[in-house]
Design a protein around this motif. Structure first.
Motif, PDB file in Angstrom:
ATOM      1  N   GLY A   1       1.049  10.906  -2.205  1.00 54.39           N
ATOM      2  CA  GLY A   1       0.624   9.675  -2.879  1.00 54.39           C
ATOM      3  C   GLY A   1       0.091   9.966  -4.275  1.00 54.39           C
ATOM      4  O   GLY A   1       0.047  11.119  -4.706  1.00 54.39           O
ATOM      5  N   PRO A   2      -0.345   8.918  -4.988  1.00 52.24           N
ATOM      6  CA  PRO A   2      -0.713   9.038  -6.399  1.00 52.24           C
ATOM      7  C   PRO A   2      -1.837  10.024  -6.709  1.00 52.24           C
ATOM      8  O   PRO A   2      -1.820  10.618  -7.783  1.00 52.24           O
ATOM      9  CB  PRO A   2      -1.110   7.622  -6.807  1.00 52.24           C
ATOM     10  CG  PRO A   2      -0.970   6.763  -5.618  1.00 52.24           C
ATOM     11  CD  PRO A   2      -0.369   7.538  -4.512  1.00 52.24           C
ATOM     12  N   SER A   3      -2.814  10.222  -5.826  1.00 50.89           N
ATOM     13  CA  SER A   3      -3.898  11.136  -6.200  1.00 50.89           C
ATOM     14  C   SER A   3      -3.753  12.506  -5.549  1.00 50.89           C
ATOM     15  O   SER A   3      -4.614  13.366  -5.702  1.00 50.89           O
ATOM     16  CB  SER A   3      -5.266  10.526  -5.865  1.00 50.89           C
ATOM     17  OG  SER A   3      -5.578  10.747  -4.508  1.00 50.89           O
TER      18      SER A   3
ATOM     19  N   GLY B   1      -5.639   5.540   3.017  1.00 49.11           N
ATOM     20  CA  GLY B   1      -6.730   4.624   3.324  1.00 49.11           C
ATOM     21  C   GLY B   1      -7.115   3.771   2.125  1.00 49.11           C
ATOM     22  O   GLY B   1      -7.284   2.561   2.243  1.00 49.11           O
ATOM     23  N   ALA B   2      -7.246   4.406   0.968  1.00 49.50           N
ATOM     24  CA  ALA B   2      -7.719   3.682  -0.217  1.00 49.50           C
ATOM     25  C   ALA B   2      -6.713   2.611  -0.631  1.00 49.50           C
ATOM     26  O   ALA B   2      -7.086   1.487  -0.992  1.00 49.50           O
ATOM     27  CB  ALA B   2      -7.971   4.654  -1.370  1.00 49.50           C
ATOM     28  N   ARG B   3      -5.423   2.917  -0.571  1.00 51.06           N
ATOM     29  CA  ARG B   3      -4.413   1.936  -1.002  1.00 51.06           C
ATOM     30  C   ARG B   3      -4.303   0.773  -0.008  1.00 51.06           C
ATOM     31  O   ARG B   3      -4.067  -0.362  -0.404  1.00 51.06           O
ATOM     32  CB  ARG B   3      -3.063   2.601  -1.214  1.00 51.06           C
ATOM     33  CG  ARG B   3      -3.040   3.467  -2.477  1.00 51.06           C
ATOM     34  CD  ARG B   3      -1.635   3.946  -2.782  1.00 51.06           C
ATOM     35  NE  ARG B   3      -0.712   2.857  -2.998  1.00 51.06           N
ATOM     36  CZ  ARG B   3      -0.469   2.300  -4.186  1.00 51.06           C
ATOM     37  NH1 ARG B   3      -1.094   2.742  -5.263  1.00 51.06           N
ATOM     38  NH2 ARG B   3       0.389   1.317  -4.295  1.00 51.06           N
TER      39      ARG B   3
ATOM     40  N   ALA C   1       0.822  -1.217   0.000  1.00 49.24           N
ATOM     41  CA  ALA C   1       0.000   0.000   0.000  1.00 49.24           C
ATOM     42  C   ALA C   1       0.853   1.264   0.000  1.00 49.24           C
ATOM     43  O   ALA C   1       0.594   2.206  -0.741  1.00 49.24           O
ATOM     44  CB  ALA C   1      -0.923   0.006   1.215  1.00 49.24           C
ATOM     45  N   PHE C   2       1.892   1.274   0.836  1.00 51.34           N
ATOM     46  CA  PHE C   2       2.582   2.547   1.084  1.00 51.34           C
ATOM     47  C   PHE C   2       3.850   2.664   0.248  1.00 51.34           C
ATOM     48  O   PHE C   2       4.957   2.417   0.695  1.00 51.34           O
ATOM     49  CB  PHE C   2       2.864   2.713   2.580  1.00 51.34           C
ATOM     50  CG  PHE C   2       1.619   2.614   3.414  1.00 51.34           C
ATOM     51  CD1 PHE C   2       0.492   3.349   3.084  1.00 51.34           C
ATOM     52  CD2 PHE C   2       1.555   1.766   4.502  1.00 51.34           C
ATOM     53  CE1 PHE C   2      -0.673   3.252   3.829  1.00 51.34           C
ATOM     54  CE2 PHE C   2       0.403   1.650   5.257  1.00 51.34           C
ATOM     55  CZ  PHE C   2      -0.717   2.397   4.924  1.00 51.34           C
ATOM     56  N   THR C   3       3.633   3.096  -0.995  1.00 51.93           N
ATOM     57  CA  THR C   3       4.748   3.306  -1.914  1.00 51.93           C
ATOM     58  C   THR C   3       5.232   4.754  -1.825  1.00 51.93           C
ATOM     59  O   THR C   3       5.992   5.215  -2.651  1.00 51.93           O
ATOM     60  CB  THR C   3       4.286   3.012  -3.345  1.00 51.93           C
ATOM     61  OG1 THR C   3       3.070   3.760  -3.558  1.00 51.93           O
ATOM     62  CG2 THR C   3       3.985   1.540  -3.537  1.00 51.93           C
ATOM     63  N   PHE C   4       4.730   5.498  -0.864  1.00 49.29           N
ATOM     64  CA  PHE C   4       5.060   6.919  -0.701  1.00 49.29           C
ATOM     65  C   PHE C   4       5.087   7.200   0.791  1.00 49.29           C
ATOM     66  O   PHE C   4       4.637   6.367   1.585  1.00 49.29           O
ATOM     67  CB  PHE C   4       4.007   7.789  -1.393  1.00 49.29           C
ATOM     68  CG  PHE C   4       2.601   7.434  -0.962  1.00 49.29           C
ATOM     69  CD1 PHE C   4       1.987   8.110   0.077  1.00 49.29           C
ATOM     70  CD2 PHE C   4       1.913   6.377  -1.560  1.00 49.29           C
ATOM     71  CE1 PHE C   4       0.717   7.748   0.510  1.00 49.29           C
ATOM     72  CE2 PHE C   4       0.639   6.014  -1.127  1.00 49.29           C
ATOM     73  CZ  PHE C   4       0.045   6.705  -0.095  1.00 49.29           C
TER      74      PHE C   4
ATOM     75  N   ALA D   1      -5.956   3.435  -6.422  1.00 52.10           N
ATOM     76  CA  ALA D   1      -5.599   2.400  -5.442  1.00 52.10           C
ATOM     77  C   ALA D   1      -5.894   0.997  -5.975  1.00 52.10           C
ATOM     78  O   ALA D   1      -5.134   0.068  -5.735  1.00 52.10           O
ATOM     79  CB  ALA D   1      -6.355   2.631  -4.140  1.00 52.10           C
ATOM     80  N   PHE D   2      -6.996   0.858  -6.702  1.00 53.52           N
ATOM     81  CA  PHE D   2      -7.389  -0.482  -7.171  1.00 53.52           C
ATOM     82  C   PHE D   2      -6.838  -0.807  -8.551  1.00 53.52           C
ATOM     83  O   PHE D   2      -6.992  -1.923  -9.036  1.00 53.52           O
ATOM     84  CB  PHE D   2      -8.915  -0.615  -7.175  1.00 53.52           C
ATOM     85  CG  PHE D   2      -9.491  -0.855  -5.811  1.00 53.52           C
ATOM     86  CD1 PHE D   2      -9.499  -2.133  -5.272  1.00 53.52           C
ATOM     87  CD2 PHE D   2      -9.997   0.189  -5.063  1.00 53.52           C
ATOM     88  CE1 PHE D   2     -10.022  -2.363  -4.007  1.00 53.52           C
ATOM     89  CE2 PHE D   2     -10.524  -0.020  -3.800  1.00 53.52           C
ATOM     90  CZ  PHE D   2     -10.534  -1.306  -3.269  1.00 53.52           C
ATOM     91  N   HIS D   3      -6.230   0.171  -9.215  1.00 51.13           N
ATOM     92  CA  HIS D   3      -5.707  -0.042 -10.558  1.00 51.13           C
ATOM     93  C   HIS D   3      -4.712  -1.204 -10.543  1.00 51.13           C
ATOM     94  O   HIS D   3      -3.822  -1.232  -9.693  1.00 51.13           O
ATOM     95  CB  HIS D   3      -5.033   1.250 -11.042  1.00 51.13           C
ATOM     96  CG  HIS D   3      -4.586   1.178 -12.463  1.00 51.13           C
ATOM     97  ND1 HIS D   3      -3.425   1.767 -12.908  1.00 51.13           N
ATOM     98  CD2 HIS D   3      -5.148   0.579 -13.531  1.00 51.13           C
ATOM     99  CE1 HIS D   3      -3.293   1.535 -14.204  1.00 51.13           C
ATOM    100  NE2 HIS D   3      -4.325   0.827 -14.611  1.00 51.13           N
ATOM    101  N   ASP D   4      -4.899  -2.168 -11.467  1.00 51.17           N
ATOM    102  CA  ASP D   4      -4.009  -3.330 -11.577  1.00 51.17           C
ATOM    103  C   ASP D   4      -4.148  -4.324 -10.424  1.00 51.17           C
ATOM    104  O   ASP D   4      -3.306  -5.215 -10.288  1.00 51.17           O
ATOM    105  CB  ASP D   4      -2.530  -2.911 -11.680  1.00 51.17           C
ATOM    106  CG  ASP D   4      -2.216  -2.333 -13.055  1.00 51.17           C
ATOM    107  OD1 ASP D   4      -3.005  -2.604 -13.993  1.00 51.17           O
ATOM    108  OD2 ASP D   4      -1.214  -1.616 -13.185  1.00 51.17           O
TER     109      ASP D   4
END
Ligand SMILES: *Cc1c(COP(=O)(O)O)cnc(C)c1O
Length: 430
Positions: free
Chosen positions: A100-102, A109-111, A78-81, A144-147
Motif C-alpha cells: 500500500g501507499p505507506s 486499517g487506516a484506508r 480503501a483497497f487500491t492495492f 489514507a485521509f489525503h483528499d
C-alpha cells in the motif's frame, strides 16, 4: 455489528464506535456479535481477489446498519492495492502486507477507516482528524485521509525526532493534510492532542475526531487478509504475527472466531515479551517498553491484550491452546535478516524477520506442524539502515515513498503550548 465498552453495557453502532474511537467509559470497544461467516469463507479459493474478500466481509460485518452496496463501496475505495502470498520454504509462506501507499500493513486499517468516515459524512459536514505520531504510523494515516471529502487531518509530530523519510510522508501531501511540527517530544504531541479533545472551546467550535490504532474501523479490515490468505491454501494453517500492540493478531483471532479455518496463532515479539510470558505463566505483567530494532513493536503494555483475553472469556488455558508466543532478540532478528537473504535472496524488514525467526524456531523444535503463514508487516526499504547494517545490502524504497523524497516540505512549527495548537486549529477550521 455493534460494540460495547468494558463497563458500558449499552451497545453502539459501527458508526458511533468509528467516530467515537473510545467507549464512554474511556476504554476499548468490543464487538457484541460473533457472526458466522464460515459459508462465505468456504466459497473462496485461489482466484478470489482481495477486493472481493474485502467487499464481502465488509457487507457481512456491517449489515444491517450499512447497506450492502455502501459497505462494498467503502472496501473498494480503501483497497487500491493487494496483499501478496509468497512461498519461502516447504512449510513457510510470507503474507506481504506492505504494498500500500505507506509501505506497511497499517495502510489496510487506516484506508478502510478513512473510507468509512467519508462515506458516513453528509454533504455539508466537515470533521477534523487530530493525530499525534512518533513517526512510524503517521504516514499511513496521512496518506489514507489525503483528499478525503469533508475531512481535514492535522498531524502533530516531534520536530527533529523523526527520520527524513517519515517527515516527508507527513509534510509533502498538502491539501487537507496539515503537518504540525512541535518543538518538543512525542509525549508533548500526545499531551497536546489529549488536551485538544478535552477542551470546551474546541469541542464547541470544531468536530475533532481521533484515528487511533485501537479504532474498530482500523481493526475490522485487518481480518480481511487472514481470510484472503487462508482460503488460498488447501488446509488450515498457522498464522505467525509480529506483534506490538496486538491489533493485528486480534483481527486474525476474530476471523477464526467467525469461522475461518485456522490451526493456531504464533505471537512473535521482540524483547517486549509480556504476552509470550503470559502464555507461559498465566500472569500478565505490563512493563515499560524496551527499545529494539523492530521499533514499531516496542510496546510494554499492549492495549489490545484486553480484546484478546475477552475472546477466550479471560481463560488463560483456552487462549494458550490457540495462541503461542515466541520472543526474539535483536541479535536473532539480525541473524534472520542475513539468513533470509542468503537462502532466498530476499530482503525483509526487522519486524518480518522476528516472525520468520520465531516460525523457524518452532518448526525446528517440532512444536509446529503444517503450513505457517508469516505476516510481513513492512517494506524493507522503510527500515533501510537496519537492513543494511545487518545484511550489507541496501533495500530500495517503495516507489511511492521514493517519490515523496523529491517533494518540498510544508509544515507549521509550534511550541509545545496548548494555546498555540488551539489558535492554529481555530484559525484554520472554525
Ligand atoms: C504496527 C506494526 C507492527 C505491530 O502491529 P500491532 O498490531 O501493533 O501488533 C508490526 N510491524 C510493523 C511494521 C508495524 O508498523
Amino acid at each position: 455489528m455493534t460494540f460495547t465498552g468494558r463497563s458500558t453495557p449499552t451497545a453502539v453502532s459501527f458508526r458511533e464506535a468509528l467516530f467515537g474511537g473510545l467507549a464512554a467509559d474511556g476504554g476499548l470497544y468490543f464487538p457484541v456479535e460473533t457472526p458466522d461467516l464460515a459459508g462465505l469463507f468456504a466459497g473462496w479459493g485461489g482466484e478470489t481477489s482481495f477486493r472481493e474478500v474485502g467487499s464481502a466481509m465488509a457487507r457481512a460485518l456491517l449489515a444491517p446498519e450499512v447497506r450492502p452496496a455502501d459497505a462494498a463501496r467503502i472496501a473498494e475505495r480503501a483497497f487500491t492495492f493487494e496483499p501478496l502470498l509468497r512461498r519461502l520454504d516447504d512449510h513457510l509462506l510470507l503474507l506481504e502486507l506492505f504494498h500500500g501507499p505507506s509501505g506497511a500493513f497499517k495502510d489496510f486499517g487506516a484506508r478502510f477507516l478513512a473510507a468509512a468516515m467519508e462515506a458516513f459524512l453528509r454533504e455539508d459536514e466537515r470533521i477534523q482528524i487530530l493525530v499525534a505520531t512518533s513517526g512510524d504510523t503517521g504516514g499511513a494515516v496521512a496518506s489514507a485521509f489525503h483528499d478525503g471529502r469533508g475531512i481535514d487531518i492535522v498531524i502533530l509530530y516531534p520536530s527533529g525526532r523523526v527520520s527524513d523519510l517519515q517527515e516527508r510522508q507527513l509534510t509533502t501531501l498538502g491539501g487537507n493534510v496539515h503537518a504540525v511540527e512541535v518543538e518538543g517530544s512525542f509525549d508533548d504531541c500526545q499531551r497536546l492532542a489529549k488536551e485538544a479533545f478535552r477542551d470546551r472551546v474546541l469541542s464547541r467550535r470544531l468536530r475533532l475526531t481521533s484515528a487511533n490504532s485501537i479504532n474498530v474501523g482500523r481493526l475490522l479490515p485487518q481480518s480481511f487478509y487472514y481470510a484472503w490468505a487462508a482460503t488460498r491454501l488447501p488446509a488450515a494453517a498457522t498464522f505467525c504475527v509480529p506483534s506490538g500492540n496486538f491489533g493485528n493478531l486480534v483481527a486474525g483471532v476474530y476471523a477464526w472466531q467467525w469461522g475461518l479455518p485456522v490451526q493456531g496463532f504464533l505471537a512473535a515479539t521482540n524483547a517486549n515479551d509480556e504476552v509470550p510470558r503470559y502464555l507461559q505463566t498465566g500472569r500478565f505483567v505490563p512493563r515499560a517498553s524496551l527499545p529494539t530494532i523492530s521499533n514499531a513493536m516496542d510496546v510494554g503494555d499492549p492495549s489490545n491484550f484486553e480484546r484478546l483475553a475477552r475472546v477466550f472469556g479471560g481463560d488463560w488455558s483456552r487462549m494458550a491452546a490457540m495462541v503461542r508466543g515466541c520472543p526474539i532478540s535483536d541479535e536473532e532478528t539480525r541473524a534472520e535478516m542475513r539468513d533470509t537473504w542468503q537462502r532466498h535472496r530476499l530482503l525483509v524488514d526487522p519486524h518480518t524477520a522476528v516472525g520468520i525467526r520465531a516460525t523457524r524456531r518452532l518448526l525446528g523444535s517440532g512444536d509446529l506442524e503444517g503450513e505457517v503463514i508469516v505476516l510481513s508487516t513492512a517494506h524493507p526499504g522503510k527500515f533501510a539502515d537496519t537492513v543494511r547494517e545487518a545484511v550489507g545490502v541496501t533495500p530500495d524504497l517503495p516507489p511511492e515513498l521514493a517519490r515523496c523524497l523529491e517533494l518540498p516540505k510544508h509544515s507549521t512549527r509550534i511550541s509545545p503550548r496548548f494555546g498555540e495548537l488551539s489558535s492554529f486549529l481555530l484559525e484554520r477550521f472554525a
